[in-house]
Design a protein around this motif. Structure first.
Motif, mmCIF file in Angstrom:
data_model
loop_
_atom_site.group_PDB
_atom_site.id
_atom_site.type_symbol
_atom_site.label_atom_id
_atom_site.label_comp_id
_atom_site.label_asym_id
_atom_site.label_seq_id
_atom_site.Cartn_x
_atom_site.Cartn_y
_atom_site.Cartn_z
ATOM 1 N N LYS A 227 8.286 -6.367 -4.623
ATOM 2 C CA LYS A 227 7.633 -7.033 -5.746
ATOM 3 C C LYS A 227 6.557 -6.174 -6.369
ATOM 4 C CE LYS A 227 5.307 -11.292 -7.125
ATOM 5 N NZ LYS A 227 4.867 -12.646 -6.738
ATOM 6 N N TYR A 228 5.833 -5.423 -5.517
ATOM 7 C CA TYR A 228 4.682 -4.678 -6.034
ATOM 8 C C TYR A 228 4.905 -3.162 -5.985
ATOM 9 C CZ TYR A 228 2.175 -9.116 -5.687
ATOM 10 O OH TYR A 228 1.774 -10.410 -5.831
ATOM 11 N N THR A 229 6.172 -2.746 -6.088
ATOM 12 C CA THR A 229 6.453 -1.308 -6.042
ATOM 13 C C THR A 229 5.747 -0.571 -7.168
ATOM 14 O OG1 THR A 229 8.625 -1.712 -5.046
ATOM 15 C CG2 THR A 229 8.298 0.428 -6.126
ATOM 16 N N THR A 230 5.728 -1.178 -8.312
ATOM 17 C CA THR A 230 5.121 -0.506 -9.466
ATOM 18 C C THR A 230 3.632 -0.820 -9.622
ATOM 19 O OG1 THR A 230 5.744 -2.368 -10.882
ATOM 20 C CG2 THR A 230 7.319 -0.527 -10.714
ATOM 21 N N ASN A 231 3.106 -1.716 -8.726
ATOM 22 C CA ASN A 231 1.677 -2.092 -8.836
ATOM 23 C C ASN A 231 1.067 -2.251 -7.437
ATOM 24 O OD1 ASN A 231 -0.820 -2.918 -9.675
ATOM 25 N ND2 ASN A 231 -0.123 -4.749 -10.766
ATOM 26 N N PRO A 232 0.896 -1.176 -6.713
ATOM 27 C CA PRO A 232 0.351 -1.233 -5.344
ATOM 28 C C PRO A 232 -1.063 -1.806 -5.299
ATOM 29 C CG PRO A 232 0.406 1.021 -6.163
ATOM 30 C CD PRO A 232 1.157 0.210 -7.150
ATOM 31 N N THR A 233 -1.836 -1.654 -6.356
ATOM 32 C CA THR A 233 -3.209 -2.192 -6.372
ATOM 33 C C THR A 233 -3.193 -3.709 -6.273
ATOM 34 O OG1 THR A 233 -3.933 -0.332 -7.738
ATOM 35 C CG2 THR A 233 -5.370 -2.249 -7.644
ATOM 36 N N ALA A 234 -2.273 -4.349 -6.987
ATOM 37 C CA ALA A 234 -2.164 -5.807 -6.934
ATOM 38 C C ALA A 234 -1.775 -6.267 -5.540
ATOM 39 C CB ALA A 234 -1.145 -6.283 -7.953
ATOM 40 N N MET A 235 -0.874 -5.503 -4.898
ATOM 41 C CA MET A 235 -0.472 -5.852 -3.529
ATOM 42 C C MET A 235 -1.663 -5.777 -2.581
ATOM 43 S SD MET A 235 2.573 -4.248 -1.144
ATOM 44 C CE MET A 235 1.730 -2.654 -0.935
ATOM 45 N N ALA A 236 -2.499 -4.761 -2.775
ATOM 46 C CA ALA A 236 -3.678 -4.612 -1.922
ATOM 47 C C ALA A 236 -4.621 -5.803 -2.088
ATOM 48 C CB ALA A 236 -4.404 -3.310 -2.248
ATOM 49 N N ARG A 237 -4.741 -6.258 -3.363
ATOM 50 C CA ARG A 237 -5.615 -7.411 -3.592
ATOM 51 C C ARG A 237 -5.063 -8.665 -2.923
ATOM 52 N NH1 ARG A 237 -6.195 -5.241 -8.954
ATOM 53 N NH2 ARG A 237 -4.579 -6.680 -9.698
ATOM 54 N N VAL A 238 -3.752 -8.865 -2.980
ATOM 55 C CA VAL A 238 -3.134 -10.029 -2.339
ATOM 56 C C VAL A 238 -3.362 -9.997 -0.826
ATOM 57 C CG1 VAL A 238 -0.940 -11.163 -1.797
ATOM 58 C CG2 VAL A 238 -1.404 -10.390 -4.134
ATOM 59 N N ILE A 239 -3.132 -8.823 -0.239
ATOM 60 C CA ILE A 239 -3.325 -8.678 1.218
ATOM 61 C C ILE A 239 -4.793 -8.937 1.585
ATOM 62 C CG2 ILE A 239 -3.268 -7.053 3.136
ATOM 63 C CD1 ILE A 239 -0.836 -5.744 1.793
ATOM 64 N N SER A 240 -5.716 -8.395 0.767
ATOM 65 C CA SER A 240 -7.140 -8.584 1.035
ATOM 66 C C SER A 240 -7.519 -10.063 0.961
ATOM 67 C CB SER A 240 -7.961 -7.785 0.022
ATOM 68 O OG SER A 240 -9.340 -8.008 0.192
ATOM 69 N N THR A 241 -6.946 -10.757 -0.047
ATOM 70 C CA THR A 241 -7.233 -12.192 -0.179
ATOM 71 C C THR A 241 -6.724 -12.960 1.028
ATOM 72 O OG1 THR A 241 -7.124 -12.043 -2.600
ATOM 73 C CG2 THR A 241 -6.880 -14.238 -1.613
ATOM 74 N N CYS A 242 -5.521 -12.612 1.474
ATOM 75 C CA CYS A 242 -4.943 -13.284 2.650
ATOM 76 C C CYS A 242 -5.795 -13.056 3.900
ATOM 77 C CB CYS A 242 -3.520 -12.797 2.888
ATOM 78 S SG CYS A 242 -2.349 -13.319 1.603
#
Length: 285
Positions: A6-21
């Motif tokens: 899902k976040y292959t093209t946007n790793p920053t967004a993935m990092a934010r999701v993981i941080s929120t979790c």
């Protein structure tokens, strides 16, 4: 993985999701730990309070038992003294008839032995009374007064919305039993004073020790009763019982007082005079 696709093209967004979790996970764990810690602290507080109450019950019970044993000891001394008095008067009547007989000498020896035993028992009961009076003094100072102060502190907390106040009935039981022991010791000392009027001798321990003991007992009774007067229900707002009273002109309020010593010896009529300090600085209640 689904996140990677899902976040292959946007790793920053993935990092934010993981941080929120992770933050949410920490919050849940912290909340759970806080609840567990709060329950543990409450349990410890209850345990400490229970042990304190158990210790007080034991000490008060031991004192009551000691006072009861002293009561029997005083009666035994009275019986011993009656026997001594009877033998002494019997010997006096025989002496008037024959002062040189062996029977008179034996009677004198027996009287001396009885007097020695009587003296020993008098010293013994006075020593036991001294120990019990000191124990009562320590009980009042180290436990009974602090328990009362703790109740007053909890009363203040309850007046501003804290937990419902309990524990006054238990305090009344401790105060009453302690006062009962003191009054009983006072009567025992009075009885020893009566015995001295009938029989006394050189170095009799009762006239030497009784006055100081009586003063100590009277002092403890006075201060115990004085400290047992409490305001059971503080003045409060008629429509908001859990809130402290705000004094207003023309507004009536009620309060309730109690004497924690409930004994026939403490028969009293209570008169209360209400005064208001009109010279308090602004902002002070």
């Amino acid at each position: 993985m689904w996140l990677q696709r899902k976040y292959t093209t946007n790793p920053t967004a993935m990092a934010r999701v993981i941080s929120t979790c992770l933050r949410e996970e920490r919050r849940i764990l912290s909340s759970t730990c806080t609840q567990e810690q709060g329950a543990l602290e409450q349990s410890l507080q209850n345990s400490v309070a229970f042990e304190r109450q158990k210790n007080m019950d034991n000490r008060v019970g031991i004192i009551r038992n000691s006072v009861q044993l002293m009561e029997q000891a005083v009666k035994n001394i009275e019986d011993m003294q009656d026997d001594f008095d009877f033998c002494y008067k019997t010997l006096q009547s025989r002496e008037s008839a024959d002062r040189t007989s062996d029977m008179i000498k034996q009677g004198i020896t027996r009287l001396q032995e009885m007097l020695n035993r009587l003296d020993f028992k008098r010293k013994e009961i006075l020593s036991k009374m001294d120990v019990v009076i000191k124990e009562i003094d320590d009980l009042i100072t180290s436990q009974l007064r602090p328990e009362l102060q703790d109740w007053k502190r909890r009363q203040q907390i309850a007046a501003i919305g804290g937990p419902m106040l309990t524990g006054l009935e238990q305090l009344q039981s401790w105060f009453t039993l302690t006062a009962q022991s003191l009054f009983q010791i006072k009567r025992q000392l009075d009885k020893l004073g009566e015995l001295v009027v009938k029989v006394t001798y050189e170095s009799d321990p009762i006239p030497l020790q009784k006055p100081q003991m009586e003063e100590r007992v009277k002092y403890l009774i006075y201060h115990l009763i004085k400290s047992s007067f409490v305001v059971e229900k503080q003045p409060c707002m008629p429509t908001h019982p859990q809130k402290p009273l705000i004094i207003k002109t023309g507004v009536q309020f009620t309060t309730k007082v109690r004497l924690l010593v409930k004994l026939p010896e403490v028969d009293y009529q209570l008169k209360v005079k209400t005064t208001f300090d009109k010279d308090l600085p602004p902002g002070r209640v």
